[in-house]
Design a protein around this motif. Structure first.
Motif, PDB file in Angstrom:
ATOM      1  N   GLU A 138      11.617  26.904  -6.288  1.00 49.60           N
ATOM      2  CA  GLU A 138      11.338  25.550  -5.805  1.00 49.60           C
ATOM      3  C   GLU A 138      12.124  25.313  -4.526  1.00 49.60           C
ATOM      4  O   GLU A 138      13.349  25.498  -4.475  1.00 49.60           O
ATOM      5  CB  GLU A 138      11.693  24.467  -6.821  1.00 49.60           C
ATOM      6  N   LEU A 139      11.422  24.893  -3.490  1.00 51.58           N
ATOM      7  CA  LEU A 139      12.030  24.546  -2.214  1.00 51.58           C
ATOM      8  C   LEU A 139      12.308  23.046  -2.192  1.00 51.58           C
ATOM      9  O   LEU A 139      11.427  22.242  -2.493  1.00 51.58           O
ATOM     10  CB  LEU A 139      11.090  24.921  -1.066  1.00 51.58           C
ATOM     11  N   GLY A 140      13.516  22.659  -1.819  1.00 55.79           N
ATOM     12  CA  GLY A 140      13.854  21.245  -1.796  1.00 55.79           C
ATOM     13  C   GLY A 140      13.826  20.639  -3.186  1.00 55.79           C
ATOM     14  O   GLY A 140      13.114  19.674  -3.443  1.00 55.79           O
ATOM     15  N   CYS A 141      14.633  21.175  -4.091  1.00 53.27           N
ATOM     16  CA  CYS A 141      14.565  20.773  -5.501  1.00 53.27           C
ATOM     17  C   CYS A 141      15.124  19.393  -5.767  1.00 53.27           C
ATOM     18  O   CYS A 141      14.912  18.822  -6.836  1.00 53.27           O
ATOM     19  CB  CYS A 141      15.300  21.801  -6.363  1.00 53.27           C
ATOM     20  N   GLY A 142      15.873  18.817  -4.817  1.00 55.97           N
ATOM     21  CA  GLY A 142      16.467  17.503  -5.062  1.00 55.97           C
ATOM     22  C   GLY A 142      17.411  17.557  -6.246  1.00 55.97           C
ATOM     23  O   GLY A 142      18.225  18.466  -6.381  1.00 55.97           O
ATOM     24  N   ASN A 143      17.297  16.586  -7.154  1.00 49.25           N
ATOM     25  CA  ASN A 143      18.202  16.531  -8.302  1.00 49.25           C
ATOM     26  C   ASN A 143      17.678  17.290  -9.515  1.00 49.25           C
ATOM     27  O   ASN A 143      18.210  17.157 -10.609  1.00 49.25           O
ATOM     28  CB  ASN A 143      18.513  15.082  -8.670  1.00 49.25           C
TER      29      ASN A 143
ATOM     30  N   ILE B   5      14.514  29.755  -9.533  1.00 45.57           N
ATOM     31  CA  ILE B   5      15.507  29.541  -8.480  1.00 45.57           C
ATOM     32  C   ILE B   5      15.274  28.155  -7.877  1.00 45.57           C
ATOM     33  O   ILE B   5      14.200  27.876  -7.341  1.00 45.57           O
ATOM     34  CB  ILE B   5      15.399  30.613  -7.383  1.00 45.57           C
ATOM     35  N   LEU B   6      16.260  27.299  -8.002  1.00 44.95           N
ATOM     36  CA  LEU B   6      16.188  25.971  -7.405  1.00 44.95           C
ATOM     37  C   LEU B   6      16.983  25.996  -6.105  1.00 44.95           C
ATOM     38  O   LEU B   6      18.164  26.346  -6.094  1.00 44.95           O
ATOM     39  CB  LEU B   6      16.749  24.907  -8.347  1.00 44.95           C
ATOM     40  N   SER B   7      16.332  25.600  -5.015  1.00 46.34           N
ATOM     41  CA  SER B   7      16.983  25.651  -3.704  1.00 46.34           C
ATOM     42  C   SER B   7      16.909  24.295  -3.033  1.00 46.34           C
ATOM     43  O   SER B   7      15.979  23.511  -3.257  1.00 46.34           O
ATOM     44  CB  SER B   7      16.309  26.701  -2.820  1.00 46.34           C
TER      45      SER B   7
ATOM     46  N   GLY C  89      24.957  18.687  -2.104  1.00 45.55           N
ATOM     47  CA  GLY C  89      25.058  17.551  -3.022  1.00 45.55           C
ATOM     48  C   GLY C  89      23.883  17.486  -3.977  1.00 45.55           C
ATOM     49  O   GLY C  89      24.039  17.232  -5.172  1.00 45.55           O
ATOM     50  N   MET C  90      22.667  17.727  -3.458  1.00 44.24           N
ATOM     51  CA  MET C  90      21.491  17.745  -4.315  1.00 44.24           C
ATOM     52  C   MET C  90      21.565  18.878  -5.329  1.00 44.24           C
ATOM     53  O   MET C  90      21.218  18.710  -6.499  1.00 44.24           O
ATOM     54  CB  MET C  90      20.231  17.879  -3.472  1.00 44.24           C
ATOM     55  N   LEU C  91      22.032  20.037  -4.899  1.00 41.93           N
ATOM     56  CA  LEU C  91      22.167  21.162  -5.825  1.00 41.93           C
ATOM     57  C   LEU C  91      23.192  20.869  -6.911  1.00 41.93           C
ATOM     58  O   LEU C  91      23.008  21.256  -8.077  1.00 41.93           O
ATOM     59  CB  LEU C  91      22.564  22.427  -5.063  1.00 41.93           C
ATOM     60  N   SER C  92      24.265  20.170  -6.561  1.00 40.82           N
ATOM     61  CA  SER C  92      25.255  19.785  -7.571  1.00 40.82           C
ATOM     62  C   SER C  92      24.627  18.856  -8.598  1.00 40.82           C
ATOM     63  O   SER C  92      24.870  18.994  -9.809  1.00 40.82           O
ATOM     64  CB  SER C  92      26.452  19.091  -6.908  1.00 40.82           C
TER      65      SER C  92
ATOM     66  N   GLN D 101      21.649  27.407  -2.040  1.00 40.01           N
ATOM     67  CA  GLN D 101      21.580  26.512  -0.878  1.00 40.01           C
ATOM     68  C   GLN D 101      21.083  27.284   0.330  1.00 40.01           C
ATOM     69  O   GLN D 101      21.712  28.246   0.775  1.00 40.01           O
ATOM     70  CB  GLN D 101      22.954  25.913  -0.590  1.00 40.01           C
ATOM     71  N   PHE D 102      19.929  26.877   0.870  1.00 47.24           N
ATOM     72  CA  PHE D 102      19.436  27.449   2.123  1.00 47.24           C
ATOM     73  C   PHE D 102      18.355  26.557   2.702  1.00 47.24           C
ATOM     74  O   PHE D 102      17.802  25.688   2.026  1.00 47.24           O
ATOM     75  CB  PHE D 102      18.908  28.890   1.922  1.00 47.24           C
ATOM     76  N   ASP D 103      18.047  26.791   3.961  1.00 51.12           N
ATOM     77  CA  ASP D 103      16.993  26.082   4.675  1.00 51.12           C
ATOM     78  C   ASP D 103      15.656  26.726   4.322  1.00 51.12           C
ATOM     79  O   ASP D 103      15.489  27.942   4.476  1.00 51.12           O
ATOM     80  CB  ASP D 103      17.253  26.158   6.178  1.00 51.12           C
ATOM     81  N   CYS D 104      14.701  25.929   3.857  1.00 55.70           N
ATOM     82  CA  CYS D 104      13.423  26.479   3.420  1.00 55.70           C
ATOM     83  C   CYS D 104      12.626  27.097   4.571  1.00 55.70           C
ATOM     84  O   CYS D 104      11.635  27.795   4.338  1.00 55.70           O
ATOM     85  CB  CYS D 104      12.589  25.401   2.732  1.00 55.70           C
TER      86      CYS D 104
END
Length: 393
Positions: A183-188, A206-208, A213-216, A233-236
């Motif tokens: 998932e790209l841009g998984c948010g919360n 894989i949640l990215s 902060g969103m990944l936390s 954490q990475f840029d999609c």
């Protein structure tokens, strides 16, 4: 001079265990203004001013600048707003605890390395420097968490469709056991924690997100010990994986934020299996239009978005954009609307938007709340026009 329900500057300072000089400083910086100024110039404060002072002192303790504090606190206080503020402050404290735990682990690792090898591993030292230099990210993380939670609450609690957006998307994905998913841009992580019991046991998900902060938030909501999930954490626009490895890639309300949508789509095609599926969601031109009409009715200068997102990638033009990269593109619309009588979730949503609304509303919060209360008293209908594109190579 004695005023019922008011404290002098000195009384207020003693009550809050700060100095009068501090109270005067916040007054001069336009961060905490008194509730009443006597003709003599004497300043007076109320119990509700304590709530704002609490926010100020906590954000200051966490390292925010005075400019940041001024933007992140609201002058008016009511119980729903205070509850929401305290929840966000709790989340911010949790983020800081996690960060400090990482710093502690990095220090222990560096000490152990020096003891064992009698020299410094400078890569460890660089990692430690990066960990201790993250305060400038906190404001963005705090705002991201506030915004996404406000939007989710409005949709989750007041939508007409009982299934809900995230369960509906999950159903459309037809996830099979042993699937490898990105998932790209998984948010919360709402897509996954709202469907956690339905996820097959042997998936690798894989949640990215570009935001730590969103990944936390996602890690905290889903749980750190679920072996099906990893968090990256990475840029999609630069997906760091090998070619043709994912059965399913998702981008929920993401593509219209990107500067280079085409580049990201080419990355998706590269990493998707030949028989894989890409699912992305977006809005149509009528989505939430009543909210925009509501705020411009209060002040015509307000815009809730810096740009019109569905112009970049919406239900109307999405198929044409995606067809340049995929041989099969199917649009499926989600049937729903919002019916609401309670003004507070609507106000929270409006304040969470990416436009200029806060510069017009925060200083007039009480007037705006009264206005929204009148508009929602007999019920307020909000159009929802959203859906997904299901794409295959």
């Amino acid at each position: 001079m004695k005023l019922e329900g008011y404290y002098s500057s000195g009384q207020f300072a003693r009550l809050a265990n700060v100095s009068v000089r501090t109270i005067r400083f916040y007054d001069a910086k336009n961060i905490l203004k008194p509730s009443y100024i006597a003709p003599s110039g004497a300043r007076f404060y109320t119990d509700s001013d304590l709530a704002r002072l609490q926010q100020i002192l906590l954000l200051k303790y966490l390292g925010f600048s005075l400019d940041d504090i001024q933007k992140l606190t609201i002058k008016e206080t009511d119980l729903p707003l205070m509850v929401n503020s305290l929840r966000l402050q709790k989340k911010l404290i949790q983020d800081r605890i996690e960060q400090m735990e990482q710093v502690e682990q990095a220090i222990d690792s560096t000490i152990e390395e020096i003891r064992d090898s009698h020299e410094i591993d400078w890569s460890h030292m660089l990692h430690l420097i990066h960990l201790t230099n993250r305060e400038n990210r906190l404001r963005r993380q705090y705002q991201d968490a506030s915004n996404i939670n406000a939007r989710i609450r409005l949709h989750r609690n007041y939508s007409v469709n009982p299934q809900g957006w995230f369960p509906w998307i999950f159903q459309q994905c037809h996830i099979k056991d042993h699937a490898k998913i990105l998932e790209l841009g998984c948010g919360n992580g709402a897509l996954w924690y709202e469907n956690i019991e339905k996820i097959p046991p042997n998936c690798h998900i894989i949640l990215s997100d570009i935001s730590s902060g969103m990944l936390s938030d996602a890690r905290r909501n889903i749980g750190k010990d679920d072996p099906r999930f990893t968090f990256e954490q990475f840029d999609c626009q630069d997906i760091p994986y090998d070619d043709h490895i994912f059965h399913l890639i998702l981008a929920n309300h993401l593509l219209f934020y990107l500067d280079e949508t085409g580049h990201t789509l080419s990355q998706v095609c590269r990493t998707l299996l030949p028989d894989g599926t890409f699912v992305c969601s977006t809005y149509g031109r009528h989505h939430m239009r009543e909210i925009s009409e509501l705020v411009t009715g209060f002040d015509r200068h307000i815009t809730l978005s810096d740009e019109i997102l569905y112009y970049k990638f919406g239900l109307e033009n999405g198929k044409n954009i995606l067809s340049e990269f995929f041989s099969s593109v199917e649009c499926i619309q989600y049937e729903d609307s919002i019916e609401i009588h309670d003004p507070q979730p609507l106000i929270d949503y409006i304040l969470s938007c990416h436009g200029n609304q806060n510069q017009y509303l925060l200083d007039r919060y009480r007037d705006f709340r009264n206005y929204v209360e009148k508009q929602t008293k007999k019920g307020f209908h909000i159009t929802k026009e959203a859906g997904i594109f299901v794409c295959r190579p």
